[in-house]
Design a protein around this motif. Structure first.
Motif, mmCIF file in Angstrom:
data_model
loop_
_atom_site.group_PDB
_atom_site.id
_atom_site.type_symbol
_atom_site.label_atom_id
_atom_site.label_comp_id
_atom_site.label_asym_id
_atom_site.label_seq_id
_atom_site.Cartn_x
_atom_site.Cartn_y
_atom_site.Cartn_z
ATOM 1 N N TYR A 1 0.846 -1.193 0.000
ATOM 2 C CA TYR A 1 0.000 0.000 0.000
ATOM 3 C C TYR A 1 0.882 1.243 0.000
ATOM 4 O O TYR A 1 2.069 1.187 0.313
ATOM 5 N N THR B 1 0.368 5.823 0.664
ATOM 6 C CA THR B 1 -0.581 6.800 1.194
ATOM 7 C C THR B 1 -1.421 7.353 0.046
ATOM 8 O O THR B 1 -0.999 7.374 -1.121
ATOM 9 N N SER C 1 -4.450 8.357 4.792
ATOM 10 C CA SER C 1 -4.998 7.007 4.695
ATOM 11 C C SER C 1 -4.233 6.261 3.604
ATOM 12 O O SER C 1 -3.450 6.854 2.862
ATOM 13 N N VAL C 2 -4.441 4.967 3.506
ATOM 14 C CA VAL C 2 -3.638 4.179 2.565
ATOM 15 C C VAL C 2 -4.517 3.596 1.463
ATOM 16 O O VAL C 2 -5.737 3.481 1.607
ATOM 17 N N GLN D 1 -7.784 3.149 6.831
ATOM 18 C CA GLN D 1 -6.932 3.856 7.769
ATOM 19 C C GLN D 1 -5.808 2.946 8.246
ATOM 20 O O GLN D 1 -5.917 1.716 8.202
ATOM 21 N N ARG D 2 -4.731 3.541 8.695
ATOM 22 C CA ARG D 2 -3.571 2.748 9.143
ATOM 23 C C ARG D 2 -3.923 1.862 10.332
ATOM 24 O O ARG D 2 -3.353 0.784 10.508
ATOM 25 N N GLN D 3 -4.873 2.299 11.182
ATOM 26 C CA GLN D 3 -5.271 1.483 12.322
ATOM 27 C C GLN D 3 -5.838 0.148 11.859
ATOM 28 O O GLN D 3 -5.640 -0.891 12.513
ATOM 29 N N LEU E 1 -4.906 -1.521 9.286
ATOM 30 C CA LEU E 1 -3.795 -2.391 8.887
ATOM 31 C C LEU E 1 -3.211 -3.100 10.081
ATOM 32 O O LEU E 1 -2.885 -4.272 10.047
ATOM 33 N N ASN E 2 -3.080 -2.396 11.210
ATOM 34 C CA ASN E 2 -2.545 -2.988 12.430
ATOM 35 C C ASN E 2 -3.459 -4.087 12.936
ATOM 36 O O ASN E 2 -3.012 -5.129 13.413
#
Length: 365
Positions: free
Chosen positions: A229, A231, A267-268, A357-359, A361-362
């Protein structure tokens, strides 16, 4: 043929597991017999006690097969992942109960039939001291087996997860490679070189700028070929460079408008997603001075990216996705979110992309 091969492989693996369980349990049965014999008689068993070893080995083998079947049942009923402690406890209790019942049952059968000398002289299945020794030994053996089995099962499950992750990453890179090939195609390069050729004599300054933007697009494509991914800001900058190249070719017949809130630029997004949508719009809608093509990139409620293009032909014309187009985008999005990529083929052609959102992905990792 492939299905038969998989079934045959599965049956072979199952058969090996059953045999392995029987062999290990038979060895444990022999060791158990040797310990009890020595403990009760004060001497070591020898070759004259072959029948005792054989009975113990067979009893252990039967116990091993039954415990194997018990494990298959418990694995189906109680999940290791959701109820690890419960599954461990159920297995431990089941192993102890079954093994004790089988060994005591064989001992009582020999006692009732008067065949106790097969094991050792003076053997009596009703002896409390002997039954307590047997119970304690089987309790310890069952606990050790439960620990080893749980560790092996956990390791196997971990290995399967790792293999699945690697397969998914490989599949995603393959999808990105398909998108990459479309950008490095001879047709794309041929059009770009033709444009440069026509500009060199008419407008050298624009030709220089065109070459710089072309280099930027290739640099971005090559830099992101192994990335899962990028940004949204990086992708939008790439689209702007790509649009510049298209604008030189189509002049005022093509318009691209980008209106994305600043709070979404970090965001990605899977690389080349927006560019593929712009490319599809241009490919399926011939842009002319009489019928210009408009492409709008915006956001809806901070939850979706909205890519809309007008249609330059009749409203009945259907835009179909290609192998490296919309289906490529759909598949790559599945690695990051369960929310679908939505397509609306109406008066205008609209593609709605979930905001990642990056969250998220985590959480997915």
């Amino acid at each position: 043929m492939k299905t038969q091969f998989i079934q045959r492989t599965f049956m072979q693996e199952k058969f090996r597991s059953i045999i392995g369980s029987a062999v290990v349990a038979s060895i444990a049965g022999i060791l158990l017999y040797g310990y009890l014999f020595t403990s009760e008689t004060g001497s070591f068993p020898n070759l004259t006690h072959t029948s005792g070893f054989l009975i113990s080995a067979l009893t252990g083998a039967v116990t091993g097969i039954i415990i194997y079947l018990l494990n298959r049942f418990l694995n189906h009923v109680i999940s290791w992942q959701r109820n690890y402690a419960l599954r461990f406890l159920a297995g431990f209790i089941g192993y102890t109960f079954l093994s004790y019942s089988i060994f005591i049952g064989v001992g009582k059968l020999l006692t009732e039939t008067g065949k106790t000398s097969i094991l050792w002289k003076g053997f009596n299945a009703q002896d409390d001291d002997l039954t307590w020794k047997l119970a304690i030994l089987l309790l310890v053996a069952s606990f050790i087996y439960a620990v080893i089995y749980s560790l092996l099962y956990s390791y196997k499950h971990y290995a399967v997860i790792q293999i699945d992750v690697l397969q998914q990453e490989r599949k995603q890179l393959e999808l990105q490679f398909e998108a990459l090939k479309s950008q490095l195609s001879p047709h794309y390069l041929f059009n770009s070189l033709n444009t440069i050729s026509s500009l060199l004599y008419n407008d050298p300054q624009t030709a220089e700028q065109f070459i710089r933007r072309l280099a930027q697009t290739y640099q971005y494509v090559l830099a992101t070929q192994s990335k899962r991914y990028v940004t949204l800001q990086e992708e939008l900058e790439f689209v702007k460079s790509y649009f510049y190249l298209l604008r030189i070719r189509f002049q005022q017949s093509l318009q691209v408008e980008i209106n994305v809130p600043n709070n979404l630029v970090l965001s990605v997004i899977p690389p080349l997603t927006l560019q593929l949508l712009v490319e599809n719009a241009v490919k399926h809608n011939p842009a002319t001075a009489e019928q210009p093509l408009y492409i709008y990139i915006s956001a809806i409620d901070n939850t979706q990216l909205k890519v809309v293009n007008t249609k330059t032909e009749t409203s009945n014309t259907k835009i179909t996705s290609t192998r490296i187009g919309l289906e490529n985008i759909r598949q790559r999005y599945r690695y990051f979110t369960s929310k679908p990529v939505q397509i609306k083929d109406e008066a205008q052609y609209t593609v709605l992309l979930p905001i990642i959102q990056r969250q998220q992905l985590n959480q997915a990792s």
